[in-house]
Design a protein around this motif. Sequence first.
Motif, PDB file in Angstrom:
ATOM      1  N   UNK A 191       0.862  -1.342   0.132  1.00  0.00           N
ATOM      2  CA  UNK A 191       0.072  -0.030  -0.141  1.00  0.00           C
ATOM      3  C   UNK A 191       0.813   1.318   0.113  1.00  0.00           C
ATOM      4  N   UNK A 192       1.821   1.306   0.821  1.00  0.00           N
ATOM      5  CA  UNK A 192       2.841   2.264   0.917  1.00  0.00           C
ATOM      6  C   UNK A 192       3.460   2.604  -0.450  1.00  0.00           C
ATOM      7  N   UNK A 193       3.761   1.540  -1.431  1.00  0.00           N
ATOM      8  CA  UNK A 193       4.282   1.984  -2.562  1.00  0.00           C
ATOM      9  C   UNK A 193       3.288   2.829  -3.454  1.00  0.00           C
ATOM     10  N   UNK A 194       1.989   2.749  -3.265  1.00  0.00           N
ATOM     11  CA  UNK A 194       1.003   2.992  -4.193  1.00  0.00           C
ATOM     12  C   UNK A 194       0.398   4.708  -3.969  1.00  0.00           C
ATOM     13  N   UNK A 195       1.357   5.386  -3.342  1.00  0.00           N
ATOM     14  CA  UNK A 195       1.126   6.797  -3.195  1.00  0.00           C
ATOM     15  C   UNK A 195       1.280   7.679  -4.529  1.00  0.00           C
ATOM     16  N   UNK A 196       0.566   8.850  -4.591  1.00  0.00           N
ATOM     17  CA  UNK A 196       0.730   9.635  -5.702  1.00  0.00           C
ATOM     18  C   UNK A 196       2.138   9.968  -5.897  1.00  0.00           C
ATOM     19  N   UNK A 197       2.656   9.609  -7.186  1.00  0.00           N
ATOM     20  CA  UNK A 197       3.956   9.949  -7.516  1.00  0.00           C
ATOM     21  C   UNK A 197       4.681  11.372  -7.439  1.00  0.00           C
ATOM     22  N   UNK A 276      -6.260  -3.098  -1.346  1.00  0.00           N
ATOM     23  CA  UNK A 276      -4.809  -2.822  -0.790  1.00  0.00           C
ATOM     24  C   UNK A 276      -3.901  -3.269  -2.189  1.00  0.00           C
ATOM     25  N   UNK A 277      -4.005  -4.180  -2.587  1.00  0.00           N
ATOM     26  CA  UNK A 277      -3.255  -4.439  -3.737  1.00  0.00           C
ATOM     27  C   UNK A 277      -3.138  -3.912  -5.011  1.00  0.00           C
ATOM     28  N   UNK A 278      -4.405  -3.655  -5.342  1.00  0.00           N
ATOM     29  CA  UNK A 278      -4.394  -2.892  -6.738  1.00  0.00           C
ATOM     30  C   UNK A 278      -4.942  -1.227  -6.896  1.00  0.00           C
ATOM     31  N   UNK A 279      -5.971  -1.165  -5.590  1.00  0.00           N
ATOM     32  CA  UNK A 279      -6.604   0.159  -5.712  1.00  0.00           C
ATOM     33  C   UNK A 279      -6.056   1.122  -4.851  1.00  0.00           C
TER      34      UNK A 279
END
Lengths: 384, 179
Positions: A191-197, A276-279
């Motif tokens: 989840x932490x990796x999916x922040x707004x770039x 968690x893993x996709x959205x």
Amino acid sequence: MSLAEFLSGINQLLGTGIPMALFSILSAVIVLLLFAMPVGGFCTYLERKVAADFQERIGPNRVGPIGLLQFFADGIKMFLKEDSISKNADRWIYNFAPSLVMAGSFGAFAAVPFSAYIIGADLDIGVFYAMALGSLVSLGVLLGAWSSDNKWSLIGGMRGAAQIVSYEIPLGLSVLSIITVCGSMSLHQLVAQQAWPTPGGEGHFWNVFHNPFLFVNFFIYFTAALAECNRTPFDLPEAESELVSGFNTEFSGMRFGLYALSEFADVILFACIATAIFLGGWHVPFFNLQSLDIGLSVGELDLNPLVQSVLMIGVFLFKVSVLVFVVMWLRWTLPRLRVDQLMNLCWKYLIPISFFNLIGAAVWTWAFGGRSLLQLLGQVLGVS
Amino acid sequence: MLGFGGLKLRSRCLLGFNFFQRHRVVTLETYGRNSGMLQEFGNALSFVLLAAILPPLILFIGKFFRPSFPHEGKLTTYECGELPEGSAYVMFNNRFYLVAIVFLVFDVEVALLFPVLLLFREAIDIGGNTAAQVFALAFAFLGVLFIGLVYEWKTGDIDWVRDAEDRRKHLETLEKAPQ
């Protein structure tokens, strides 16, 4: 940081010496009894209400305001029902099966990351753990069906087992593609990796928009998860028009209630994992909730994590409820598949496609060093 | 515990392959000490145990509230109101068995690929041909299984319903196969 540590942190501030083991039990009680069970129960009400809306009926509206307490009444009703076990049933397995189903669907809630600070157990193999416990459900369904010595149950249970194990492969492959891209199995880190770039930041935005292969894999995951939860159009194990009630025909009263509850818990669980893993879990576009700073504190206690947690849980549960709603929507949209269509869909479409997507995702990761479509776009436009 | 340790600490020894130079053996003690991961698994265990004891607990508490009037008719197997016709433990379509066997092969494969592909990102970061090694390893493994899937598909083992013509062809291919 897991919920148990979060609680013990508060405990340390207050200065009481309660052992850590108690907090891990307390965190389980909070997540299961205060979240999973009530929400699972609420879903039974919601499903009836959604079904009623789709069919232009009113639905349950007597117990509580707009029928909101219906599930509570249902629970009490089932709790007070006579517990009747058929005399031919294999009693040991029959009694044991609901436990297995519950352990499978509720136990996996430990790995669900509700916010950056609240997660039942911050396991390094979180996704794997959730999938492994999820497969206990198929065992429970099969054992429950087998032990009731009922033909309807047996057919339903056999179908259920064949279906759940078959769809576990595309499910596993689509999760595998996420792991290939992100290089982590901890749901917290995923989840932490999916922040707004942001420039120089680690985030690559939601995995579903990471690259085209993951986008397709999200739908494969969703389809396979539907089959895993025995939901329409894959509800063959309890096809009520052919098998009476399928694998739980012989289960009455509270035992049936437990099966129904864990079915909804399964739906919520898969929605949680998909979120968690996709959205992106609790991440929203354009802004990282974790960098929110309201600058409030009570004594030594920094209130930021609490405020952030509330927002994160809100975002997370919003995404989960959208997915759960889609699941209910599909029930009144798609007809049930036949057994051979079900198997064809899995083995001849979903598995080859997810194989292809796994290779595609690996090649993408290799070619662009794990950067997402959005990050590449930002690079081209010179934003980051 | 080596497997779990390998996943968390990215220890360089995984499935017997030394991907990278630094070799590190993780034991149960160092694992727990380094990461607090034993505590996390303890948390997970409390979830599973709580979930597992809930059904018996609820049923036990319910015992004091619910009526119990057993009756011969109630205790027979439900068969749409008719008297049950024999036992339910009858011969069953062995398709289900075949699916379970095929599943077992594929599921073990997916489970084994998890740790390998987990290292893929790190292998890319390391540079050189490490990523190529991991990629080749993982997808050679996948490829073999995929050939298996194609074979199953061709012989019709994954078709749920097989018509008479198909079955005849299938038997012929089996007869032609070298013993």
